[in-house]
Design an enzyme around this catalytic site. Structure first.
Site, mmCIF file in Angstrom:
data_model
loop_
_atom_site.group_PDB
_atom_site.id
_atom_site.type_symbol
_atom_site.label_atom_id
_atom_site.label_comp_id
_atom_site.label_asym_id
_atom_site.label_seq_id
_atom_site.Cartn_x
_atom_site.Cartn_y
_atom_site.Cartn_z
ATOM 1 N N THR A 107 19.956 6.665 74.949
ATOM 2 C CA THR A 107 20.137 6.753 76.405
ATOM 3 C C THR A 107 21.582 6.378 76.747
ATOM 4 O OG1 THR A 107 17.828 6.248 76.850
ATOM 5 C CG2 THR A 107 19.380 5.727 78.605
ATOM 6 N N ASN A 186 11.656 16.768 73.411
ATOM 7 C CA ASN A 186 10.743 15.679 73.065
ATOM 8 C C ASN A 186 9.294 15.940 73.456
ATOM 9 O OD1 ASN A 186 12.457 15.430 75.451
ATOM 10 N ND2 ASN A 186 11.161 13.723 76.030
ATOM 11 N N GLN A 214 15.483 13.971 68.933
ATOM 12 C CA GLN A 214 14.178 14.364 68.395
ATOM 13 C C GLN A 214 14.282 15.227 67.154
ATOM 14 O OE1 GLN A 214 11.271 13.230 69.039
ATOM 15 N NE2 GLN A 214 11.667 12.130 70.935
ATOM 16 N N ALA A 235 17.992 5.290 66.428
ATOM 17 C CA ALA A 235 17.422 4.811 65.159
ATOM 18 C C ALA A 235 15.901 4.742 65.191
ATOM 19 C CB ALA A 235 17.987 3.431 64.834
ATOM 20 N N HIS A 236 15.332 4.417 66.366
ATOM 21 C CA HIS A 236 13.889 4.159 66.351
ATOM 22 C C HIS A 236 13.032 5.424 66.246
ATOM 23 C CE1 HIS A 236 12.554 4.945 70.630
ATOM 24 N NE2 HIS A 236 13.845 4.814 70.860
ATOM 25 N N THR A 272 30.248 -7.605 70.867
ATOM 26 C CA THR A 272 29.946 -7.951 69.476
ATOM 27 C C THR A 272 28.770 -7.110 68.976
ATOM 28 O OG1 THR A 272 30.730 -10.165 69.932
ATOM 29 C CG2 THR A 272 29.400 -9.881 67.931
ATOM 30 N N CYS A 359 9.295 7.794 78.291
ATOM 31 C CA CYS A 359 10.098 7.208 79.364
ATOM 32 C C CYS A 359 9.490 7.435 80.733
ATOM 33 C CB CYS A 359 11.503 7.780 79.350
ATOM 34 S SG CYS A 359 12.355 7.325 77.867
HETATM 35 N N1 PLP Z 1 16.757 11.862 74.085
HETATM 36 C C1 PLP Z 1 15.557 12.293 73.678
HETATM 37 C C2 PLP Z 1 15.338 13.754 73.454
HETATM 38 C C3 PLP Z 1 14.519 11.390 73.476
HETATM 39 O O1 PLP Z 1 13.323 11.833 73.088
HETATM 40 C C4 PLP Z 1 14.760 10.026 73.711
HETATM 41 C C5 PLP Z 1 13.677 9.046 73.559
HETATM 42 O O2 PLP Z 1 12.516 9.310 73.751
HETATM 43 C C6 PLP Z 1 16.030 9.626 74.120
HETATM 44 C C7 PLP Z 1 17.010 10.571 74.301
HETATM 45 C C8 PLP Z 1 16.345 8.195 74.410
HETATM 46 O O3 PLP Z 1 16.430 7.467 73.219
HETATM 47 P P1 PLP Z 1 16.492 5.873 73.270
HETATM 48 O O4 PLP Z 1 15.082 5.405 73.311
HETATM 49 O O5 PLP Z 1 17.189 5.484 72.004
HETATM 50 O O6 PLP Z 1 17.269 5.496 74.459
#
Ligand code: PLP
Length: 521
Positions: A107, A186, A214, A235-236, A272, A359
């Protein structure tokens, strides 16, 4: 399973302890004998952290506490860890390590590109072109920049969510300073032809950003072959930790610092560094090829799942495109069945799926992605996303299908939903009714519950279960009727006989019963 054992323990201290504990024992046996399983089908929301990644992170937290900017040994060791991680990320995406910047999440990466380029070009140039199905971290930032004077043009997509190239060509003009085109969506999994977008854009001298979050780890991603100027990663989504992302900025592409302060990240993003998170991301990138190798297997599972879903529920509609789609993602509409109902029922049976983007899972707005590919508001609310990952097995798919089959055939138990009209004055004042408001403080402040409602936070239900009577009809209330349904299923499984969920939440109820609400508030 741990959760059930904990519940079992808590039950013993409750009024109706033995009976509730008995229920939990049954639940435990169901798990032990495989009648009930825990199956995760929401890998597009996030992934579990890989064991190797965890080990690396633990060792960094335990041993390498130095500040990477310090010149003495512990600091330099931390700096070396960051350097190695940057190399691993760069290699996984086909970039040079000097082109990779660590951020707090994707994000942030998306925000940084849009805001930085706006600062660079505005007011000389004003226009950003983006897909209308981009992630909220792009869409919301664009809406913000629009208030600052940017002109936002959304390039239409077809019913598969694929970009319409003729429209793109028409939209690019002298004022365009950026095109955003996500690599994979996504919610529905559509993969865009980003290379073609770059070819069109570069003829007109316009830089391109691609949100690769994605796609990364599901299909090969090489920023050089894509030819983009900017790309975002998280990363997640690749079995790494949360709270760490990366931004690729092609050498020579315009860019300005986006967090001001120290010299970290080549002066572009001060602060940092979270060394353990960065190390975890680097380690996760070492397994990217291994995850991509699951694509063929996942595609086969996906095909099987789609085929079986169509047999179980012939009127279901698969919204994910047949071609050019992530191998792990299925977006499916079950006409006339609310997605909240399916999700809560599946959740009760240990299956976790989502209704779309993580989200936006807490609001009840129809998915804009699904609307853009032509679904009606109602259809978007009847749609769930199933996303698989490296650990998804045939057994998992089989289990979910079994649960769904029972549900469609009316063999699973249902939680009663009370509509806004049904919750009238008589019911509100009925002594046999126990109104359970599970909303967080912040929502209760905006729309208080009525004085005779009982407030227990969703996350405190476990702890405060003894305050929920078993001899009353519990009506669970949340903001929009989603979490209350999950809670109602949970209470039902804990031995509560009469449990209902307020269908449209307090929001819907208040709109339809304004005078009643005011009278008793
Ligand atoms: N972009 C896409 C296509 C995503 O699916 C997501 C998370 O679901 C993000 C951006 C945001 O990633 P983050 O959770 O690392 O902010």
């Amino acid at each position: 399973m741990i959760c059930i054992i904990r519940r079992l323990f808590y039950s013993l201290f409750q009024k109706d302890g033995l009976r509730l504990a008995g229920k939990q024992l049954i639940e435990l046996f169901k798990y032990l004998f495989g009648i009930k399983q825990f199956v995760y089908f929401d890998f597009n929301a996030t992934t579990m952290v890989d064991r190797k990644v965890r080990n690396v992170m633990n060792s960094v937290v335990a041993r390498h506490y130095g500040n990477p900017s310090s010149l003495y040994e512990s600091g330099q060791k931390a700096a070396e860890i960051i350097d190695n991680a940057r190399i691993h990320v760069a290699e996984a995406i086909g970039a040079d390590k000097s082109e990779v910047y660590f951020t707090g999440c994707a994000t942030e990466s998306n925000n940084a590109v849009l805001k930085s380029l706006f600062d660079n070009f505005y007011p000389r140039k004003k226009k950003i072109i983006a897909l209308p199905i981009e992630h909220p971290s792009i869409i919301k930032t664009l809406e913000y920049l629009e208030t600052k004077g940017a002109e936002i043009a959304y390039c239409p997509v077809d019913h598969n969510g694929s970009i319409i190239f003729d429209a793109l060509e028409r939209l690019i003009d002298e004022s365009t300073f950026l095109i955003c085109c996500m690599l994979a969506n996504n919610e529905i999994g559509t993969i865009q032809n980003v290379r073609k977008v770059v070819d069109i854009a570069s003829e007109r001298g316009v830089p391109v950003h691609s949100d690769c979050v994605q796609a990364f780890g599901k299909i090969p991603v090489n920023v050089r072959s894509l030819g983009v100027n900017y790309a975002s990663f998280s990363a997640h989504k690749v079995y790494g930790p949360k709270g760490i992302g990366a931004l690729y900025v092609k050498i020579g592409s315009p860019f300005t610092p986006f967090v001001h302060g120290g010299h970290q990240e080549q002066g572009l993003r001060a602060g940092t560094e979270g060394v353990h998170n960065i190390a975890g991301f680097g380690e996760a990138c070492l397994s990217i090829e291994k995850h991509i190798a699951h694509a063929y297997r996942l595609q086969k599972l996906k095909d099987k799942l789609i085929k079986e879903l169509k047999t179980l529920k012939p009127d279901c509609i698969i919204n994910s495109p047949e071609r050019d789609c992530l191998p792990n993602t299925i977006n499916v509409t079950f006409p006339n069945i609310k997605n909240g109902d399916v999700m809560a029922m599946l959740n009760y049976y240990g299956v976790e799926v989502s209704a779309g983007s993580a989200c936006s899972s807490s609001d009840d707005k129809p998915s804009y992605v699904l609307k853009k590919i032509g679904l009606s508001d109602d259809a978007t609310r009847e749609t769930v996303r199933i996303s698989m990952g490296s650990s998804t097995s045939e057994k998992d798919v089989h289990y979910m299908l079994k649960v769904l089959k029972n549900y469609f055939n009316g063999k699973t138990f249902f939680v009663n939903s009370i509509t806004s009209n049904q919750l009238d004055e008589k019911l509100l004042l009925d002594d046999h009714i126990f109104m359970l408001d599970i909303r967080p403080e912040i929502q209760r402040k905006k729309t208080p519950g009525l004085p005779n409602w009982h407030q227990i936070l969703y996350r405190d239900i476990e702890k405060d279960i003894q305050n929920i009577p078993n001899d009353k009809h519990i009506i669970v209330v949340c903001e929009n009727g989603q979490l209350s349904l999950i809670t109602a299923y949970n209470l039902k499984s804990r031995g509560y006989h009469e449990v209902s969920s307020l269908k449209d939440g307090i929001k819907g109820w208040k709109i339809r019963n304004e005078s009643l609400y005011k009278k008793y508030l």
